[in-house]
Design a protein around this motif. Structure first.
Motif, PDB file in Angstrom:
ATOM      1  N   UNK A  74      15.837  -5.521  -4.475  1.00 41.23           N
ATOM      2  CA  UNK A  74      15.229  -5.939  -3.501  1.00 41.23           C
ATOM      3  C   UNK A  74      13.837  -5.087  -3.586  1.00 41.23           C
ATOM      4  N   UNK A  75      13.996  -3.997  -4.172  1.00 37.95           N
ATOM      5  CA  UNK A  75      13.067  -2.730  -3.980  1.00 37.95           C
ATOM      6  C   UNK A  75      11.474  -3.456  -4.820  1.00 37.95           C
ATOM      7  N   UNK A  76      10.449  -2.913  -3.853  1.00 36.32           N
ATOM      8  CA  UNK A  76       9.301  -2.843  -4.482  1.00 36.32           C
ATOM      9  C   UNK A  76       8.637  -1.516  -4.804  1.00 36.32           C
ATOM     10  N   UNK A  77       7.674  -1.307  -5.254  1.00 33.31           N
ATOM     11  CA  UNK A  77       6.974   0.314  -5.584  1.00 33.31           C
ATOM     12  C   UNK A  77       7.139   0.940  -4.223  1.00 33.31           C
ATOM     13  N   UNK A  78       6.521   0.276  -3.251  1.00 31.66           N
ATOM     14  CA  UNK A  78       6.263   1.102  -1.670  1.00 31.66           C
ATOM     15  C   UNK A  78       7.657   1.337  -1.326  1.00 31.66           C
ATOM     16  N   UNK A  79       8.546   0.108  -0.970  1.00 30.40           N
ATOM     17  CA  UNK A  79       9.784   0.579  -0.375  1.00 30.40           C
ATOM     18  C   UNK A  79      10.793   1.424  -1.316  1.00 30.40           C
ATOM     19  N   UNK A  80      10.659   1.397  -2.688  1.00 31.12           N
ATOM     20  CA  UNK A  80      11.279   2.202  -3.560  1.00 31.12           C
ATOM     21  C   UNK A  80      11.085   3.735  -3.131  1.00 31.12           C
ATOM     22  N   UNK A  81       9.914   4.025  -3.047  1.00 30.48           N
ATOM     23  CA  UNK A  81       9.557   5.349  -2.623  1.00 30.48           C
ATOM     24  C   UNK A  81      10.088   5.733  -1.463  1.00 30.48           C
ATOM     25  N   UNK A  82       9.917   4.729  -0.299  1.00 28.24           N
ATOM     26  CA  UNK A  82      10.527   5.190   1.011  1.00 28.24           C
ATOM     27  C   UNK A  82      12.276   5.415   0.850  1.00 28.24           C
ATOM     28  N   UNK A  83      12.726   4.520  -0.168  1.00 30.68           N
ATOM     29  CA  UNK A  83      14.302   4.373  -0.228  1.00 30.68           C
ATOM     30  C   UNK A  83      14.680   5.897  -0.811  1.00 30.68           C
ATOM     31  N   UNK A  84      13.826   6.324  -2.064  1.00 31.22           N
ATOM     32  CA  UNK A  84      14.173   7.770  -2.439  1.00 31.22           C
ATOM     33  C   UNK A  84      13.924   8.738  -1.638  1.00 31.22           C
ATOM     34  N   UNK A  85      12.795   8.834  -0.894  1.00 28.83           N
ATOM     35  CA  UNK A  85      12.747   9.965   0.245  1.00 28.83           C
ATOM     36  C   UNK A  85      13.752   9.847   1.203  1.00 28.83           C
ATOM     37  N   UNK A  86      14.318   8.667   1.611  1.00 24.66           N
ATOM     38  CA  UNK A  86      15.270   8.721   2.626  1.00 24.66           C
ATOM     39  C   UNK A  86      16.530   9.427   2.042  1.00 24.66           C
ATOM     40  N   UNK A  87      16.766   8.815   0.717  1.00 25.22           N
ATOM     41  CA  UNK A  87      17.962   9.611   0.041  1.00 25.22           C
ATOM     42  C   UNK A  87      17.773  11.205  -0.283  1.00 25.22           C
ATOM     43  N   UNK A  88      16.334  11.432  -0.529  1.00 22.70           N
ATOM     44  CA  UNK A  88      16.278  12.870  -0.508  1.00 22.70           C
ATOM     45  C   UNK A  88      16.428  13.646   0.607  1.00 22.70           C
ATOM     46  N   UNK A  89      16.170  13.067   1.918  1.00 25.00           N
ATOM     47  CA  UNK A  89      16.293  13.716   3.185  1.00 25.00           C
ATOM     48  C   UNK A  89      17.671  13.925   3.447  1.00 25.00           C
ATOM     49  N   UNK A  90      18.456  12.854   3.353  1.00 25.64           N
ATOM     50  CA  UNK A  90      19.866  12.930   3.548  1.00 25.64           C
ATOM     51  C   UNK A  90      20.483  14.189   2.763  1.00 25.64           C
ATOM     52  N   UNK A  91      20.285  14.229   1.373  1.00 30.92           N
ATOM     53  CA  UNK A  91      20.766  15.212   0.346  1.00 30.92           C
ATOM     54  C   UNK A  91      20.257  16.577   0.796  1.00 30.92           C
ATOM     55  N   UNK A  92      19.129  16.620   1.203  1.00 29.13           N
ATOM     56  CA  UNK A  92      18.337  17.878   1.658  1.00 29.13           C
ATOM     57  C   UNK A  92      19.274  18.465   3.210  1.00 29.13           C
ATOM     58  N   UNK A  93      19.650  17.525   4.161  1.00 28.39           N
ATOM     59  CA  UNK A  93      20.151  17.685   5.092  1.00 28.39           C
ATOM     60  C   UNK A  93      21.647  18.255   5.012  1.00 28.39           C
ATOM     61  N   UNK A  94      22.138  17.561   4.024  1.00 27.49           N
ATOM     62  CA  UNK A  94      23.387  18.482   3.346  1.00 27.49           C
ATOM     63  C   UNK A  94      23.338  19.897   2.901  1.00 27.49           C
ATOM     64  N   UNK A  95      22.345  19.818   2.041  1.00 25.12           N
ATOM     65  CA  UNK A  95      22.072  21.215   1.257  1.00 25.12           C
ATOM     66  C   UNK A  95      21.804  22.063   2.215  1.00 25.12           C
ATOM     67  N   UNK A  96      21.155  22.042   3.306  1.00 27.89           N
ATOM     68  CA  UNK A  96      20.727  22.991   4.263  1.00 27.89           C
ATOM     69  C   UNK A  96      21.407  23.410   5.595  1.00 27.89           C
ATOM     70  N   UNK A  97      22.448  22.480   5.661  1.00 27.15           N
ATOM     71  CA  UNK A  97      23.434  22.749   6.691  1.00 27.15           C
ATOM     72  C   UNK A  97      23.966  24.168   6.701  1.00 27.15           C
ATOM     73  N   UNK A  98      23.871  24.712   7.931  1.00 31.04           N
ATOM     74  CA  UNK A  98      24.298  25.903   7.961  1.00 31.04           C
ATOM     75  C   UNK A  98      26.041  26.166   8.152  1.00 31.04           C
TER      76      UNK A  98
END
Length: 258
Positions: A74-98
């Motif tokens: 279902x992804x287009x170029x625009x929402x593919x970027x948003x999907x990737x950025x969302x996944x990156x944010x969740x992974x960073x949220x995990x990585x930076x957890x104290x």
């Protein structure tokens, strides 16, 4: 914690176990599961009763099969970027957890599932585990930070080898190259060992643990002065009232240094 569709959680002795639901056909990463995982990790940040986290999969064979193909179509170029950025944010949220987050990898970890495991502070694996980035066969690449974290962990040449070929990394080799800290024979034993690991860690000062996460992450960030982050973190530890009491106990030989 509210009831969720794609994951379930259990808090015991200060350790929150987050389990991806699903079998060999349904254990995939979706927008919904990303949102629910983000909410679960937010609980970790917000509540003192949670001291450490185990992330695992349901059953004995699958940790995560990666992103749901039905969602990728279902992804287009625009929402593919948003999907990737969302996944990156969740992974960073995990990585930076104290607080320490450990991936107890009970089965294959593919694509974005592999990326989530890489974002955790530690990884244990059962003997049947394998890791892979199969995206290249479909004409796409990892989007949740996998290219960056795998390169930092293995180096450029090895990372390109696995990213470009989609080759599998089995549990034994994953331990040899430092991808996982330990391989355990089966899931039940692995979960016991994961909890034992975390209990040993959370018995230490929580402020210092958070400072360590910040310092180690700063070492990989070219935009941050890691030495200054370390000095600041060291100073922050002295805000804790109990610190000097603990130091006095050492002087008095009431505790043994490990």
């Amino acid at each position: 914690m509210e009831k969720m569709e794609s994951i379930y959680s259990n808090l015991e002795d200060g350790i929150l176990t987050i389990t991806f639901k699903g079998d060999s056909k349904s254990s995939t990463i979706t927008e919904k599961s990303l949102s629910e995982l983000r909410s679960a990790i937010q609980e970790v940040y917000d509540h003192d009763k949670i001291e450490g986290v185990i992330i695992t999969g349901e059953g004995e064979e699958i940790f995560s099969l990666g992103t749901d193909v039905a969602e990728l179509i279902k992804l287009s170029e625009l929402n593919a970027r948003k999907f990737a950025e969302n996944g990156q944010e969740v992974c960073s949220f995990i990585e930076n957890c104290p607080k320490p987050i450990l991936a107890a990898i009970n089965g294959c970890a593919l694509g974005s599932g592999f990326e989530l495991a890489l974002a955790c502070h530690f990884r244990l694996a059962s003997e049947n585990v394998f890791f892979a980035f199969p995206e290249i066969a479909y004409g796409i690449i990892p989007g949740f930070g996998g290219t960056q974290r795998l390169t930092k962990l293995l180096g450029k040449t090895k990372a390109l080898e696995y990213l470009m070929t989609g080759k599998r990394i089995n549990a034994e080799y994953a331990e040899q190259i430092g991808l996982v800290s330990e391989v355990v024979s089966y899931k039940e034993e692995m979960l016991k060992k994961a909890k034992k690991w975390l209990m040993a860690i959370v018995n230490n000062a929580d402020v210092a643990l958070g400072m360590l996460v910040a310092c180690v992450n700063a070492a990989e960030n070219p935009d941050e002065n890691g030495f200054q982050t370390e000095a600041n973190g060291f100073a922050n530890c002295f805000k804790i009232v109990e610190l000097k009491e603990n130091l006095l106990k050492i002087i008095d030989k009431k505790v043994l240094l490990k």
